[in-house]
Design an enzyme around this catalytic site. Structure first.
Site, PDB file in Angstrom:
ATOM      1  N   HIS A  43      48.531  62.498 -78.822  1.00  0.00           N
ATOM      2  CA  HIS A  43      48.963  61.114 -78.718  1.00  0.00           C
ATOM      3  C   HIS A  43      48.312  60.325 -79.837  1.00  0.00           C
ATOM      4  O   HIS A  43      47.138  60.516 -80.128  1.00  0.00           O
ATOM      5  CB  HIS A  43      48.542  60.529 -77.354  1.00  0.00           C
ATOM      6  CG  HIS A  43      49.170  59.194 -77.048  1.00  0.00           C
ATOM      7  ND1 HIS A  43      48.727  58.018 -77.616  1.00  0.00           N
ATOM      8  CD2 HIS A  43      50.198  58.859 -76.240  1.00  0.00           C
ATOM      9  CE1 HIS A  43      49.464  57.016 -77.153  1.00  0.00           C
ATOM     10  NE2 HIS A  43      50.367  57.492 -76.322  1.00  0.00           N
TER      11      HIS A  43
ATOM     12  N   GLU B  64      52.741  62.695 -70.769  1.00  0.00           N
ATOM     13  CA  GLU B  64      53.998  63.332 -70.389  1.00  0.00           C
ATOM     14  C   GLU B  64      53.766  64.631 -69.616  1.00  0.00           C
ATOM     15  O   GLU B  64      54.598  65.019 -68.802  1.00  0.00           O
ATOM     16  CB  GLU B  64      54.825  63.629 -71.644  1.00  0.00           C
ATOM     17  CG  GLU B  64      55.252  62.353 -72.349  1.00  0.00           C
ATOM     18  CD  GLU B  64      56.317  62.571 -73.385  1.00  0.00           C
ATOM     19  OE1 GLU B  64      56.356  63.665 -73.967  1.00  0.00           O
ATOM     20  OE2 GLU B  64      57.113  61.648 -73.588  1.00  0.00           O
TER      21      GLU B  64
END
Lengths: 376, 376
Positions: free
Chosen positions: B257, B311
C-alpha cells in the site's frame, strides 16, 4: 520517497506531470494543440480532424479525418440496453445531469484498463447521440437518428433539431468544438487523469471528469452570461447595471480565468465567430457589457489583469446557434471528449497512481468512545 | 502567485491541503477518525455513529446516533423517477458499474453548491437501497424495501437477501463499514475534493469519486483476492503457487500500500473479524497464502516494507458474510459515502479551485495545417 512539499491549496503553480497534447500560454494568450494554434484550427478544421490531431499527434491525411469519420460513424450504433437506460432517465432533470448519467451508462462493464482508441471513439461518438435523444424525448419529440452523410458537429445539430442544420451555424459550432476540444491541465482533466491512474476504465474516468466540469467555477456557468445579458436588456443600461451589481458585491459572469493573465485566445476567436452568426443587436449588447464590465472590474482591481473569459463569447455564439442555455455546458463537454480521451491514453502510457497527502489538523489521537463498545 | 514546483507524478509527498477528518499513520500503522482509533470504533460502534463522528466531529449522544438514524430513515424513501431510472439499468452489467450510474441518477438536478448535510444523508441512505434493488432485480428477485427497525448495515444485508440477517454477520460487516468509512487523502477523496472545488454538487462529486475508487489500484481489486484463494485451493499448495506466480512476473493480490510502511491497521482488525465469521478452513488457507506471499515478496524485495493490505482480509470477511465478489468494491464504496460527505463539506467550508499545471512537452508552436482552411 520524494520529500514532503506543502502545496498551495489550489495547486496553483504545481506541475503535476508532462503532456504533449496541448499548451496553455497564460501570459501570451495562446492555446496550442500538438504544436498547432487552436485559433487557426477554428478556421474550419472539422472536429473529426481536430480529434484526430489530439489523439494521434499529427493531422490526418485528409479533412475530415477518414479514419475518425469511419470510426465515429461505426460507434454511433448503440446497444439497445444502453439506449433503454438513457430513455428511463427522469426527463425533468437538467441535460447536464442527464449527460453525467449518460456517460456512466455508456460504461456497461465492457471497458477495461488501459483505455483504447476504440473506447475513445465510442465516448466521442455516442455522447451527442444520447444527449440529443434525451433532450428531444424530454421535450416530447421523437428522437432523430444520426445521418451518415453529416459530420460530427452537423450531426449533433441535426439530431437536436430534426432538420438539416444551417451551414453558417454548423461552421460556428465547429469553431467552438475546435476551441474547446482540449485545454492543458484543468480540474476535469486532472480528475480524469487521477481516475485513470487507479486503472479505472475510460467511461468511469469521463463520468468523473463531467461531474467536475459541471461546477460553475469550471464549465458550468456560461448560461449565466446569457442570463446576465437578458437582465441588462439594452446597451444603454450596461454601465449602470454593472455598477449596481458590483456595489451589491455580486459577481459578473464571464470575466477572469486562473490560467490566463492575457486575452483568452478562445474568447477572441469566438468573438469573431459571433460576428458571423449573432443578431447584431445582441452582439452590440454583449460588446457593451464586456466593455463596461472590464472598465468597472479594472477600476476596482487596478493590479489584476482581468479579461473576458471563454464563457463570455461562448454564450453569445451558442445562443446565436439556437442552443438553449441548459445545453451550453453539455455542449462544452461534448467538445472536450476528444481531449479527455487523449489525456486518458497519455496517462495510461506512463502511469503512476496519483495519491497526494493531507495535513491532519483534527483532534489528537487517543480519544475514547463515551460508551462501552459491544465487542469490548 | 505561488512559485512553480515540479511534483512527483504520483504526487507522493505532496501535501495538498489540511483536514480534520482522519489521519493515516503510515509508518506507525494507525488510522484515526477525529481523534478516535478506527480499530476501536470497529469493536461495535454502529455505522450511524461513525458517520455522525465523521460529519459532526464528535460522537453522538447515544448509539446508534439518534440524529443520523432519523435522517437516514427519512432519506431512504426515494422519488419514483429515480427508482425507475435505476430499474432500467442493464441488468447484465457489474454491480460496480451500476453503482456509478446509481450515484449519478441520484443527482437529479436538485443538488447545489455548497453541499449540505441533507445531501450527504441522501447519498449515504439511498445508495445501498438502490444497489440492493439493482442486485436483486438483476437476479430475477423481487426488491426488498428497507426496514425501519434495522440499522444501516443490517438493512443493507436484509435488502440484499430478503431475510433477517445473521447477528454475527451484521457485527462483522459493521466493523468493515467502520474501518472503511474514511482514509485521509486518497485518489477518490482527492477527486471528490477537486470536483467540489469547482462548485459542483455532491452527487456529481460522489459519482466522480466512485469512478476513481473503481480502479483496481484503489478499491477495485478485493475480489481478486478471493479468486486467488480459490486458485490456490489448499494451504499445502500455497508456497508453490506463490513461487510460480512470481516467476511468471504476475501480481499477488492484497499486498502492499502506498501509504502504509507498517501493518495496515484495517487489515489487522479485519483479520480478527474474520476469525468470528469465516469458515476455519478458508481462514487457514488465507493465513497460509498471506504468510507465503509475504515471505516470497520480502525475499524478492529485501529493502521494501511489504504487508498485506486492507483488501486481503476484506475479501475473507466479505465472502464469509456471504457477499459475492462482485459486491466487494460496491460495499467498500457504500462504507466510504460517509467519509466522502465529510470531505465535501470540509472542502466547501474553505474552498479554492484546485487547478494544477502541466509541463508541455509536445511539438513547438507554429505548425501549419497541411491544407487550406475554409475560413482562411
Amino acid at each position: 520517497m520524494p520529500q514532503e512539499f506543502r502545496a498551495d491549496p489550489g495547486l496553483e503553480g504545481v506541475i503535476v506531470g508532462r503532456s504533449a497534447i496541448s499548451w496553455v500560454g497564460g501570459t501570451t494568450g495562446e492555446l496550442v494543440y500538438r504544436g498547432f494554434d487552436a485559433r487557426e484550427l477554428a478556421r474550419g478544421v472539422p472536429y473529426e480532424s481536430v480529434a484526430h490531431l489530439l489523439l494521434h499527434g499529427d493531422p490526418p491525411a485528409a479533412d475530415p479525418s477518414p479514419e475518425l469519420t469511419a470510426a465515429l460513424a461505426a460507434a454511433r450504433g448503440i446497444p439497445g440496453p444502453i439506449v433503454r437506460a438513457v430513455d428511463a432517465l427522469p426527463p425533468q432533470q437538467p441535460p447536464l445531469d442527464a449527460l453525467r448519467s449518460i456517460l456512466s451508462v455508456l460504461g456497461d462493464g465492457s471497458g477495461a484498463y488501459p483505455p483504447t482508441l476504440e473506447d475513445g471513439y465510442r465516448l466521442i461518438a455516442r455522447s451527442p447521440v444520447l444527449l440529443a435523444r434525451f433532450v428531444r424525448r424530454a421535450a416530447g419529440q421523437e428522437p432523430v437518428p444520426p445521418r451518415p452523410e453529416l459530420g460530427h458537429v452537423a450531426n449533433y445539430l441535426a439530431m437536436l433539431r430534426g432538420a438539416a442544420p444551417d451551414v453558417r451555424q454548423v461552421a460556428a459550432l465547429q469553431a467552438y468544438f475546435a476551441l474547446l476540444a482540449d485545454h492543458g491541465m484543468n480540474a476535469s482533466t486532472f480528475v480524469l487523469r487521477i481516475a485513470i491512474s487507479t486503472h479505472t476504465d475510460l467511461a468511469s474516468a469521463a463520468t468523473a471528469a463531467l461531474g467536475t466540469l459541471k461546477g460553475p467555477l469550471h464549465g458550468g456557468a456560461p448560461s449565466r452570461v446569457s442570463e446576465m445579458l437578458d437582465a441588462v436588456g439594452a446597451p444603454e443600461h450596461a454601465a449602470e447595471w454593472v455598477r449596481e451589481r458590483l456595489a451589491r458585491r455580486e459577481l459578473l459572469y464571464g470575466f477572469g480565468h486562473r490560467a490566463y493573465k492575457a486575452e483568452d485566445p478562445r474568447g477572441l476567436r469566438l468573438h469573431e465567430v459571433a460576428r458571423t452568426v449573432a443578431d447584431p443587436r445582441r452582439l452590440a449588447l454583449a460588446e457593451t457589457v464586456e466593455r463596461e464590465g472590464l472598465a468597472a472590474l479594472r477600476a476596482a482591481h487596478p493590479s489584476a489583469r482581468i479579461y473576458a473569459n471563454v464563457e463570455f463569447y461562448s454564450a453569445v455564439v451558442l445562443e446565436a446557434i439556437g442552443l438553449p442555455p441548459a445545453l451550453f455546458t453539455p455542449t462544452f463537454a461534448l467538445a472536450r471528449t476528444a481531449g479527455w480521451t487523449a489525456h486518458a491514453l497519455e496517462q495510461a502510457a506512463d502511469n503512476r497512481l496519483i495519491r497526494p497527502d493531507l495535513d491532519y489538523v483534527g483532534p489528537p489521537t487517543g480519544r475514547r468512545w463515551p460508551r462501552p463498545l459491544p465487542a469490548g
